[in-house]
Design a protein around this motif. Structure first.
Motif, PDB file in Angstrom:
ATOM      1  N   ALA A 191       0.833  -1.209   0.000  1.00 12.48           N
ATOM      2  CA  ALA A 191       0.000   0.000   0.000  1.00 12.48           C
ATOM      3  C   ALA A 191       0.868   1.259   0.000  1.00 12.48           C
ATOM      4  O   ALA A 191       0.607   2.199  -0.755  1.00 12.48           O
ATOM      5  N   ILE A 251       1.132   4.154  -2.817  1.00 11.47           N
ATOM      6  CA  ILE A 251       0.919   5.579  -2.522  1.00 11.47           C
ATOM      7  C   ILE A 251       2.041   6.397  -3.166  1.00 11.47           C
ATOM      8  O   ILE A 251       1.793   7.381  -3.870  1.00 11.47           O
ATOM      9  N   CYS A 252       3.290   5.969  -2.946  1.00 11.50           N
ATOM     10  CA  CYS A 252       4.431   6.679  -3.522  1.00 11.50           C
ATOM     11  C   CYS A 252       4.343   6.660  -5.040  1.00 11.50           C
ATOM     12  O   CYS A 252       4.646   7.662  -5.701  1.00 11.50           O
ATOM     13  N   VAL A 257       1.657   9.246  -6.144  1.00 13.48           N
ATOM     14  CA  VAL A 257       2.116  10.616  -5.960  1.00 13.48           C
ATOM     15  C   VAL A 257       3.199  10.962  -6.982  1.00 13.48           C
ATOM     16  O   VAL A 257       3.186  12.025  -7.601  1.00 13.48           O
ATOM     17  N   VAL A 315      -3.533  19.332  -4.485  1.00 13.41           N
ATOM     18  CA  VAL A 315      -4.686  18.489  -4.821  1.00 13.41           C
ATOM     19  C   VAL A 315      -4.217  17.153  -5.379  1.00 13.41           C
ATOM     20  O   VAL A 315      -4.758  16.091  -5.045  1.00 13.41           O
ATOM     21  N   LEU A 323      -1.374  15.691  -4.793  1.00  6.91           N
ATOM     22  CA  LEU A 323      -0.760  14.890  -3.717  1.00  6.91           C
ATOM     23  C   LEU A 323      -1.839  14.065  -3.025  1.00  6.91           C
ATOM     24  O   LEU A 323      -1.685  12.865  -2.808  1.00  6.91           O
ATOM     25  N   ILE A 324      -2.939  14.739  -2.694  1.00  7.55           N
ATOM     26  CA  ILE A 324      -4.028  14.049  -1.993  1.00  7.55           C
ATOM     27  C   ILE A 324      -4.658  12.983  -2.887  1.00  7.55           C
ATOM     28  O   ILE A 324      -4.849  11.838  -2.469  1.00  7.55           O
ATOM     29  N   ALA A 340      -2.346  10.029  -3.257  1.00  7.22           N
ATOM     30  CA  ALA A 340      -2.259   9.214  -2.035  1.00  7.22           C
ATOM     31  C   ALA A 340      -3.520   8.379  -1.833  1.00  7.22           C
ATOM     32  O   ALA A 340      -3.444   7.203  -1.484  1.00  7.22           O
ATOM     33  N   VAL A 341      -4.686   8.998  -2.077  1.00  9.90           N
ATOM     34  CA  VAL A 341      -5.950   8.280  -1.848  1.00  9.90           C
ATOM     35  C   VAL A 341      -6.127   7.154  -2.869  1.00  9.90           C
ATOM     36  O   VAL A 341      -6.399   6.002  -2.502  1.00  9.90           O
ATOM     37  N   VAL A 352      -3.518   4.364  -2.191  1.00 17.93           N
ATOM     38  CA  VAL A 352      -3.755   3.428  -1.089  1.00 17.93           C
ATOM     39  C   VAL A 352      -4.850   2.425  -1.471  1.00 17.93           C
ATOM     40  O   VAL A 352      -4.760   1.232  -1.139  1.00 17.93           O
ATOM     41  N   GLY A 398      -3.297   0.054  -3.870  1.00 11.66           N
ATOM     42  CA  GLY A 398      -2.327  -0.758  -3.135  1.00 11.66           C
ATOM     43  C   GLY A 398      -2.985  -1.873  -2.340  1.00 11.66           C
ATOM     44  O   GLY A 398      -2.502  -3.010  -2.334  1.00 11.66           O
TER      45      GLY A 398
END
Lengths: 133, 173
Positions: free
Chosen positions: B109, B113-114, B117, B142, B144-145, B148-149, B152, B155
Protein backbone atom coordinates in the motif's frame (compact mmCIF):
# COMPACT_ATOMS: atom_id res chain seq x y z
CA UNK A 1 12.26 -21.56 0.52
CA UNK A 2 10.37 -20.03 -2.37
CA UNK A 3 7.30 -22.04 -1.44
CA UNK A 4 7.44 -20.95 2.18
CA UNK A 5 7.64 -17.32 1.12
CA UNK A 6 4.69 -17.78 -1.16
CA UNK A 7 2.57 -19.34 1.56
CA UNK A 8 3.36 -16.64 4.10
CA UNK A 9 0.48 -14.26 4.41
CA UNK A 10 1.81 -10.84 3.56
CA UNK A 11 0.55 -7.69 5.18
CA UNK A 12 -0.36 -5.05 2.66
CA UNK A 13 -0.97 -2.06 4.93
CA UNK A 14 1.27 -1.48 7.92
CA UNK A 15 2.14 1.26 10.40
CA UNK A 16 4.74 2.90 8.15
CA UNK A 17 2.27 2.98 5.26
CA UNK A 18 -0.31 4.69 7.47
CA UNK A 19 2.25 7.30 8.59
CA UNK A 20 3.18 7.92 4.94
CA UNK A 21 -0.47 8.26 3.91
CA UNK A 22 -1.25 10.70 6.71
CA UNK A 23 1.91 12.73 6.05
CA UNK A 24 1.06 13.16 2.35
CA UNK A 25 -2.57 14.04 3.16
CA UNK A 26 -1.53 16.64 5.75
CA UNK A 27 0.99 18.26 3.39
CA UNK A 28 -1.66 18.32 0.65
CA UNK A 29 -4.29 19.84 2.94
CA UNK A 30 -1.90 22.53 4.20
CA UNK A 31 -1.11 23.37 0.56
CA UNK A 32 -4.80 23.58 -0.33
CA UNK A 33 -5.56 25.84 2.64
CA UNK A 34 -2.65 28.15 1.76
CA UNK A 35 -3.44 28.32 -1.97
CA UNK A 36 -7.22 28.30 -2.13
CA UNK A 37 -8.26 30.46 0.80
CA UNK A 38 -6.53 33.51 -0.64
CA UNK A 39 -8.88 36.25 -1.79
CA UNK A 40 -9.31 36.99 -5.50
CA UNK A 41 -6.87 39.34 -7.23
CA UNK A 42 -9.31 42.20 -7.71
CA UNK A 43 -7.14 44.45 -9.86
CA UNK A 44 -5.31 41.58 -11.45
CA UNK A 45 -4.69 40.87 -15.09
CA UNK A 46 -5.44 37.85 -17.21
CA UNK A 47 -2.33 36.85 -19.12
CA UNK A 48 -2.78 34.61 -22.14
CA UNK A 49 0.26 32.68 -23.41
CA UNK A 50 0.41 30.45 -26.48
CA UNK A 51 3.37 28.08 -26.78
CA UNK A 52 5.24 29.95 -24.04
CA UNK A 53 4.78 33.44 -25.48
CA UNK A 54 2.41 36.00 -23.99
CA UNK A 55 -0.06 37.02 -26.71
CA UNK A 56 -2.42 39.25 -24.71
CA UNK A 57 -3.08 40.71 -21.28
CA UNK A 58 -6.61 41.64 -20.23
CA UNK A 59 -7.91 43.30 -17.05
CA UNK A 60 -9.73 40.89 -14.76
CA UNK A 61 -12.19 43.60 -13.73
CA UNK A 62 -13.70 44.04 -17.21
CA UNK A 63 -16.17 41.51 -18.55
CA UNK A 64 -14.97 40.30 -21.96
CA UNK A 65 -15.04 37.38 -24.36
CA UNK A 66 -11.98 36.58 -26.49
CA UNK A 67 -11.14 33.75 -28.83
CA UNK A 68 -7.58 32.54 -28.29
CA UNK A 69 -5.85 31.01 -31.28
CA UNK A 70 -3.64 28.19 -30.08
CA UNK A 71 -1.14 26.09 -32.02
CA UNK A 72 -2.30 23.97 -35.00
CA UNK A 73 -5.44 26.05 -35.51
CA UNK A 74 -6.90 25.20 -32.11
CA UNK A 75 -9.24 27.71 -30.50
CA UNK A 76 -10.29 28.46 -26.92
CA UNK A 77 -13.05 30.90 -25.99
CA UNK A 78 -11.94 32.86 -22.91
CA UNK A 79 -14.68 34.53 -20.86
CA UNK A 80 -13.92 37.07 -18.15
CA UNK A 81 -16.93 37.71 -15.96
CA UNK A 82 -17.45 39.05 -12.43
CA UNK A 83 -13.73 39.03 -11.67
CA UNK A 84 -13.14 35.43 -12.74
CA UNK A 85 -11.76 33.91 -15.91
CA UNK A 86 -12.78 30.63 -17.52
CA UNK A 87 -12.66 28.80 -20.83
CA UNK A 88 -16.24 28.61 -22.12
CA UNK A 89 -15.56 26.35 -25.10
CA UNK A 90 -12.57 24.90 -26.92
CA UNK A 91 -11.64 22.91 -30.00
CA UNK A 92 -9.40 20.49 -28.10
CA UNK A 93 -10.59 16.87 -27.82
CA UNK A 94 -10.23 16.36 -24.06
CA UNK A 95 -12.00 19.53 -22.89
CA UNK A 96 -9.98 19.61 -19.66
CA UNK A 97 -9.65 23.41 -19.92
CA UNK A 98 -13.43 23.80 -20.27
CA UNK A 99 -14.09 21.72 -17.15
CA UNK A 100 -11.49 23.68 -15.19
CA UNK A 101 -12.87 25.84 -12.37
CA UNK A 102 -13.05 29.62 -12.94
CA UNK A 103 -9.79 31.25 -11.80
CA UNK A 104 -9.42 34.52 -9.90
CA UNK A 105 -6.40 34.30 -7.56
CA UNK A 106 -2.85 35.47 -8.27
CA UNK A 107 -0.89 32.71 -10.01
CA UNK A 108 -3.84 30.45 -10.82
CA UNK A 109 -3.95 29.21 -14.39
CA UNK A 110 -5.99 27.21 -16.85
CA UNK A 111 -3.93 25.08 -19.19
CA UNK A 112 -4.97 23.61 -22.52
CA UNK A 113 -2.27 21.12 -23.44
CA UNK A 114 -3.38 20.31 -27.02
CA UNK A 115 -3.53 23.99 -28.00
CA UNK A 116 -0.57 24.94 -25.75
CA UNK A 117 -2.64 27.73 -24.25
CA UNK A 118 -1.97 28.95 -20.70
CA UNK A 119 -4.31 31.49 -19.11
CA UNK A 120 -2.85 32.93 -15.90
CA UNK A 121 -3.98 35.47 -13.31
CA UNK A 122 -1.29 38.02 -12.55
CA UNK A 123 -0.86 40.35 -9.60
CA UNK A 124 -3.41 42.82 -8.40
CA UNK A 125 -4.05 43.95 -4.86
CA UNK A 126 -4.77 40.74 -3.09
CA UNK A 127 -8.29 41.26 -1.84
CA UNK A 128 -7.85 44.77 -0.48
CA UNK A 129 -11.44 45.47 0.53
CA UNK A 130 -11.02 49.22 -0.02
CA UNK A 131 -10.47 48.57 -3.70
CA UNK A 132 -14.02 47.30 -4.21
CA UNK A 133 -16.22 49.96 -5.81
CA UNK B 1 1.94 -26.96 -11.99
CA UNK B 2 4.96 -24.79 -11.28
CA UNK B 3 5.95 -22.17 -13.83
CA UNK B 4 9.54 -21.95 -14.94
CA UNK B 5 11.32 -18.72 -15.66
CA UNK B 6 13.18 -20.04 -18.69
CA UNK B 7 10.02 -21.33 -20.32
CA UNK B 8 9.45 -18.89 -23.17
CA UNK B 9 5.82 -19.86 -23.69
CA UNK B 10 4.99 -19.21 -20.05
CA UNK B 11 6.57 -15.77 -20.20
CA UNK B 12 4.87 -14.84 -23.46
CA UNK B 13 1.48 -15.86 -22.11
CA UNK B 14 1.89 -14.10 -18.75
CA UNK B 15 3.24 -10.85 -20.20
CA UNK B 16 0.61 -10.82 -22.92
CA UNK B 17 -2.15 -11.37 -20.38
CA UNK B 18 -0.87 -8.63 -18.08
CA UNK B 19 -0.44 -6.14 -20.92
CA UNK B 20 -3.94 -6.86 -22.21
CA UNK B 21 -5.34 -6.41 -18.70
CA UNK B 22 -3.47 -3.13 -18.19
CA UNK B 23 -4.71 -1.94 -21.58
CA UNK B 24 -8.34 -2.72 -20.72
CA UNK B 25 -7.99 -0.94 -17.35
CA UNK B 26 -6.56 2.13 -19.07
CA UNK B 27 -9.51 2.09 -21.46
CA UNK B 28 -11.95 1.83 -18.53
CA UNK B 29 -10.25 4.82 -16.99
CA UNK B 30 -10.88 6.84 -20.16
CA UNK B 31 -14.57 5.98 -19.88
CA UNK B 32 -14.83 7.31 -16.32
CA UNK B 33 -13.71 10.94 -16.35
CA UNK B 34 -13.22 12.34 -12.86
CA UNK B 35 -14.81 15.72 -13.28
CA UNK B 36 -13.81 18.00 -10.44
CA UNK B 37 -12.27 20.90 -12.33
CA UNK B 38 -8.64 20.05 -11.73
CA UNK B 39 -6.71 18.21 -14.44
CA UNK B 40 -4.59 15.14 -13.86
CA UNK B 41 -6.72 13.26 -11.33
CA UNK B 42 -6.90 9.59 -12.21
CA UNK B 43 -7.84 6.34 -10.56
CA UNK B 44 -4.61 4.66 -11.58
CA UNK B 45 -6.21 1.37 -12.59
CA UNK B 46 -3.43 0.72 -15.09
CA UNK B 47 -0.97 0.98 -12.25
CA UNK B 48 -2.76 -1.87 -10.47
CA UNK B 49 -1.46 -4.33 -13.07
CA UNK B 50 2.06 -2.87 -12.95
CA UNK B 51 2.01 -3.14 -9.14
CA UNK B 52 0.92 -6.78 -9.25
CA UNK B 53 3.57 -7.52 -11.87
CA UNK B 54 6.20 -5.88 -9.66
CA UNK B 55 5.35 -8.21 -6.76
CA UNK B 56 5.00 -11.37 -8.85
CA UNK B 57 6.97 -11.22 -12.12
CA UNK B 58 9.70 -8.99 -10.70
CA UNK B 59 11.23 -5.67 -11.74
CA UNK B 60 12.12 -6.58 -15.31
CA UNK B 61 8.72 -7.98 -16.21
CA UNK B 62 6.88 -5.13 -14.53
CA UNK B 63 9.01 -2.60 -16.43
CA UNK B 64 8.15 -4.18 -19.79
CA UNK B 65 4.44 -4.13 -18.91
CA UNK B 66 4.55 -0.53 -17.67
CA UNK B 67 6.24 0.78 -20.84
CA UNK B 68 4.21 -1.27 -23.34
CA UNK B 69 0.97 -0.23 -21.62
CA UNK B 70 1.80 3.47 -21.86
CA UNK B 71 2.88 3.23 -25.51
CA UNK B 72 -0.25 1.26 -26.45
CA UNK B 73 -2.75 3.48 -24.63
CA UNK B 74 -0.92 6.60 -25.81
CA UNK B 75 -1.18 5.55 -29.45
CA UNK B 76 -4.79 4.39 -29.11
CA UNK B 77 -6.45 7.09 -27.00
CA UNK B 78 -4.11 10.05 -26.71
CA UNK B 79 -1.46 10.68 -29.31
CA UNK B 80 2.27 11.21 -29.10
CA UNK B 81 1.98 14.30 -26.95
CA UNK B 82 -0.10 12.81 -24.18
CA UNK B 83 2.13 9.75 -24.34
CA UNK B 84 5.07 11.95 -23.33
CA UNK B 85 3.21 12.99 -20.18
CA UNK B 86 2.19 9.46 -19.37
CA UNK B 87 5.75 8.21 -19.90
CA UNK B 88 7.22 10.83 -17.56
CA UNK B 89 4.70 10.02 -14.84
CA UNK B 90 4.77 6.28 -15.47
CA UNK B 91 8.55 5.92 -15.49
CA UNK B 92 9.15 8.07 -12.40
CA UNK B 93 6.40 6.19 -10.59
CA UNK B 94 7.84 2.84 -11.71
CA UNK B 95 11.40 3.59 -10.61
CA UNK B 96 10.25 4.76 -7.17
CA UNK B 97 7.95 1.77 -6.71
CA UNK B 98 10.62 -0.70 -7.83
CA UNK B 99 13.20 0.73 -5.39
CA UNK B 100 10.74 0.91 -2.49
CA UNK B 101 9.35 -2.58 -3.01
CA UNK B 102 12.90 -3.93 -2.88
CA UNK B 103 13.89 -1.95 0.20
CA UNK B 104 11.20 -3.68 2.26
CA UNK B 105 10.52 -0.59 4.36
CA UNK B 106 6.97 -0.19 3.11
CA UNK B 107 4.19 -2.65 2.38
CA UNK B 108 2.47 -2.78 -0.99
CA UNK B 109 0.00 0.00 0.00
CA UNK B 110 2.81 2.40 0.88
CA UNK B 111 4.66 1.55 -2.33
CA UNK B 112 1.47 2.22 -4.29
CA UNK B 113 0.92 5.58 -2.52
CA UNK B 114 4.43 6.68 -3.52
CA UNK B 115 3.77 5.44 -7.06
CA UNK B 116 0.56 7.45 -7.34
CA UNK B 117 2.12 10.62 -5.96
CA UNK B 118 5.25 10.29 -8.12
CA UNK B 119 3.12 9.74 -11.23
CA UNK B 120 1.47 13.11 -10.66
CA UNK B 121 4.76 14.85 -9.87
CA UNK B 122 6.33 13.48 -13.08
CA UNK B 123 3.46 14.80 -15.17
CA UNK B 124 3.64 18.22 -13.53
CA UNK B 125 7.38 18.35 -14.23
CA UNK B 126 6.85 17.67 -17.94
CA UNK B 127 3.99 20.19 -18.09
CA UNK B 128 6.30 22.76 -16.53
CA UNK B 129 9.04 22.12 -19.10
CA UNK B 130 6.74 21.98 -22.14
CA UNK B 131 4.60 25.00 -21.24
CA UNK B 132 7.53 26.98 -19.80
CA UNK B 133 5.51 27.97 -16.76
CA UNK B 134 5.84 27.20 -13.07
CA UNK B 135 2.12 27.73 -12.46
CA UNK B 136 1.40 24.03 -12.86
CA UNK B 137 2.65 23.48 -9.29
CA UNK B 138 -0.59 25.07 -8.18
CA UNK B 139 -2.15 21.67 -8.72
CA UNK B 140 0.39 19.89 -6.54
CA UNK B 141 -1.53 19.90 -3.21
CA UNK B 142 -4.69 18.49 -4.82
CA UNK B 143 -2.69 15.97 -6.84
CA UNK B 144 -0.76 14.89 -3.72
CA UNK B 145 -4.03 14.05 -1.99
CA UNK B 146 -5.58 12.36 -5.03
CA UNK B 147 -2.38 10.38 -5.65
CA UNK B 148 -2.26 9.21 -2.03
CA UNK B 149 -5.95 8.28 -1.85
CA UNK B 150 -6.08 6.41 -5.16
CA UNK B 151 -2.65 4.94 -4.38
CA UNK B 152 -3.76 3.43 -1.09
CA UNK B 153 -6.92 1.95 -2.66
CA UNK B 154 -4.96 0.48 -5.58
CA UNK B 155 -2.33 -0.76 -3.13
CA UNK B 156 -4.78 -2.59 -0.87
CA UNK B 157 -6.60 -4.16 -3.85
CA UNK B 158 -3.19 -5.05 -5.31
CA UNK B 159 -2.17 -6.65 -2.03
CA UNK B 160 -5.28 -8.85 -1.98
CA UNK B 161 -4.69 -9.90 -5.58
CA UNK B 162 -0.97 -10.59 -5.11
CA UNK B 163 -1.79 -12.78 -2.12
CA UNK B 164 -4.16 -14.88 -4.25
CA UNK B 165 -2.22 -14.86 -7.53
CA UNK B 166 1.32 -15.22 -6.24
CA UNK B 167 1.46 -19.02 -6.41
CA UNK B 168 0.26 -18.96 -10.02
CA UNK B 169 2.44 -16.11 -11.21
CA UNK B 170 5.70 -16.54 -9.33
CA UNK B 171 8.25 -17.84 -11.79
CA UNK B 172 10.87 -20.35 -10.71
CA UNK B 173 14.41 -20.33 -11.90
Amino acid sequence: MIQRQALEKKKSFGRRDLILLLAVLVIGLIGIVILYTRPAALNGEVEVAVDGEVVMTLPLSEDTEVTIEGVDGGENLLVIQDGTAKIESASCPDGICVRHYAISRDGESIICLPNRVVVTIRGGEKGDVDAVV
Amino acid sequence: MPLYKNDRTVRIVLYGMMIALAFVFSYLEHLIPLNIGIPGIKLGLGNLVVLIALYTLGTGGAFVIAVVRIVLTGLTFGGLFSMLYSLAGGLLSFVVMALLSRSGRLHIAGVSICGGVMHNIGQLAVAMLVLETVNVWFYLPVLLISGAVTGVVIGIVGGLLVERLDKYLRLRR
